[in-house]
Design an enzyme around this catalytic site. Sequence first.
Site, PDB file in Angstrom:
ATOM      1  N   GLY A 188       0.621  -1.034  -0.211  1.00 24.43           N
ATOM      2  CA  GLY A 188       0.034   0.020   0.150  1.00 24.43           C
ATOM      3  C   GLY A 188       0.809   1.195  -0.098  1.00 24.43           C
ATOM      4  CG  ASN A 189      -0.836   4.907   1.923  1.00 26.25           C
ATOM      5  OD1 ASN A 189      -0.527   4.976   2.473  1.00 26.25           O
ATOM      6  ND2 ASN A 189      -1.915   4.806   1.140  1.00 26.25           N
ATOM      7  CB  VAL A 192      -1.375   2.791   5.461  1.00 21.05           C
ATOM      8  CG1 VAL A 192      -2.022   1.438   6.019  1.00 21.05           C
ATOM      9  CG2 VAL A 192      -2.599   3.092   4.883  1.00 21.05           C
ATOM     10  N   GLY A 193       2.123   2.567   5.541  1.00 15.84           N
ATOM     11  CA  GLY A 193       3.082   1.623   6.330  1.00 15.84           C
ATOM     12  C   GLY A 193       3.920   1.940   7.529  1.00 15.84           C
ATOM     13  CD  GLU A 210       7.328  -5.218  -1.229  1.00 11.74           C
ATOM     14  OE1 GLU A 210       7.551  -4.352  -1.760  1.00 11.74           O
ATOM     15  OE2 GLU A 210       7.894  -6.194  -0.541  1.00 11.74           O
ATOM     16  CB  CYS A 244       2.925   0.038  -6.683  1.00  9.82           C
ATOM     17  SG  CYS A 244       3.429  -1.169  -6.892  1.00  9.82           S
TER      18      CYS A 244
END
Length: 509
Positions: A188-189, A192-193, A210, A244
């Site tokens: 994800g982004n 949030v990571g 990732e 991505c």
Amino acid sequence: MSREQLVVERARRAFQTGMSKPLKFRVHQLKNLHRFITERRKDIADAVKKDLNKTEHSTELFETLGLEGEIDVAVERLAEWAAPRPVEKSLLTILDEVYIQPEPLGVVLIIGAWNYPWAVTLQPLVAAIAAGNAAVVKPSEVSSHSAKVMEELLPLYLDKELYPVVCGGVSETQELLRQRFDHIFYTGNSTVGKLVMEAAARHLTPVTLELGGKSPCYIDKDVDLRVACRRITWGKFVNCGQTCIAPDYILCEPSIQNRVVEGIRQTLLEFYGPDPKSSPDYGRIINQRHFNHVMALLDGYTAALGGQSDSSQRYIAPTVVKDVPPHARLMQEEIFGPLLPIVTVSDIDDAIHFISEREKPLAIYVFSSNKKVIKRMLAETTSGGVTVNDVMMHYTLNSLPFGGVGQSGTGRYHGKHTFDQLSHHRACLVKSLGMEEVNMVWYPPQNHQKARRVRLTMRTPLVDFSRKTYIWAVTATVFAFGLLVTLTAILLIAGGLNCTCWRVWQIWR
């Protein structure tokens, strides 16, 4: 006790029975996963159509085809991946067994993404199963139709206790992150990571993140622009720019900027016709919130190409913006939509400096026929991956690790790389109780002579007797034997000639 906590505890209890460890069980579950993909292909395609307006062919090409390949490779190579891996020995351990044994980590949490809801969610699951783990699967709630199909149908094929699917939004994800896992795999982004990494730190849980970032695409002035523009256009606008590793922006010299725009214009006409909105191959933005965010990035700019939109259909046309300044909002965050800014640079030095002074991207793309330019870009920049004279193709090879670096992520996956990521590599040394005199150098009383022996033996590594070494040994033996036979034959022939010449001399005399 929450539903999420119960799911995780059931998965852990199932793992602790040891049922996921035998290779036969792992292969059986992998084959069931493959059967799920093939038997439920229509359900998967319908869900992706509702989520992202992708055609059935596009879903197969970008979602399920790669998954099937991952499963096939895992089934074929699992015995090899899971086998003990011999390592070099020292003189002190020459008679011992020394190897690395991959073993399961335990219970893995897989948090998927919405842009490729099947590929990025189930690829880590393939490796989790192959490595002998239990796995809790959390599909993205944004791609709600895909998540629902996964929740309803996947348990019909896989063990329900070991591989449960948990659907829900932010609150469900937060509750899952409060639980203790042995590894967390998030796609994800970066925003949030960071939250995932913070939650994992409370339990010292390792993570694979990732993430994304702004992947630059440098176009050299001497390259074949027709080919470059076709490949860039495909990579940027597939899935409506929601990829991505899509090229996020173009770097090129001012002298070729207009030619690049024209090359993209011609390619868009070839790919999607005069009206991309009516093309079955052009997707839509995932939801209204993301649509508004992407459109806001265009504020203050006039599109050199495209720019049309339709909020009711979440449609944004393929759009190119020229002469974008480096400080623009378009250049401050990952776009994740069908907008392609062009930033002009004076030369390759300027391009390398531009890339290097920013966060490390997930991918870098270079289009050039000049080997020196390519070599410099590879040597003087850093990124998760790189593709030269194409875009995104490094992702398609499961022999290459896929992952980010720095802000674009940590860890890697694809094929054996994911298996290794979701395995513990256990160091194993098995000694016998004999040869105790070898161990005497460690025992007190210590003296200079013992220290000298230890220093000598520990600094003298021996090559492990792996398959490669064995092949070389056999080859050398065969060569030596052949050489011996050849020399013997030469000597026999020479001896025979000598004998014949002696008899002729005797007769003549």
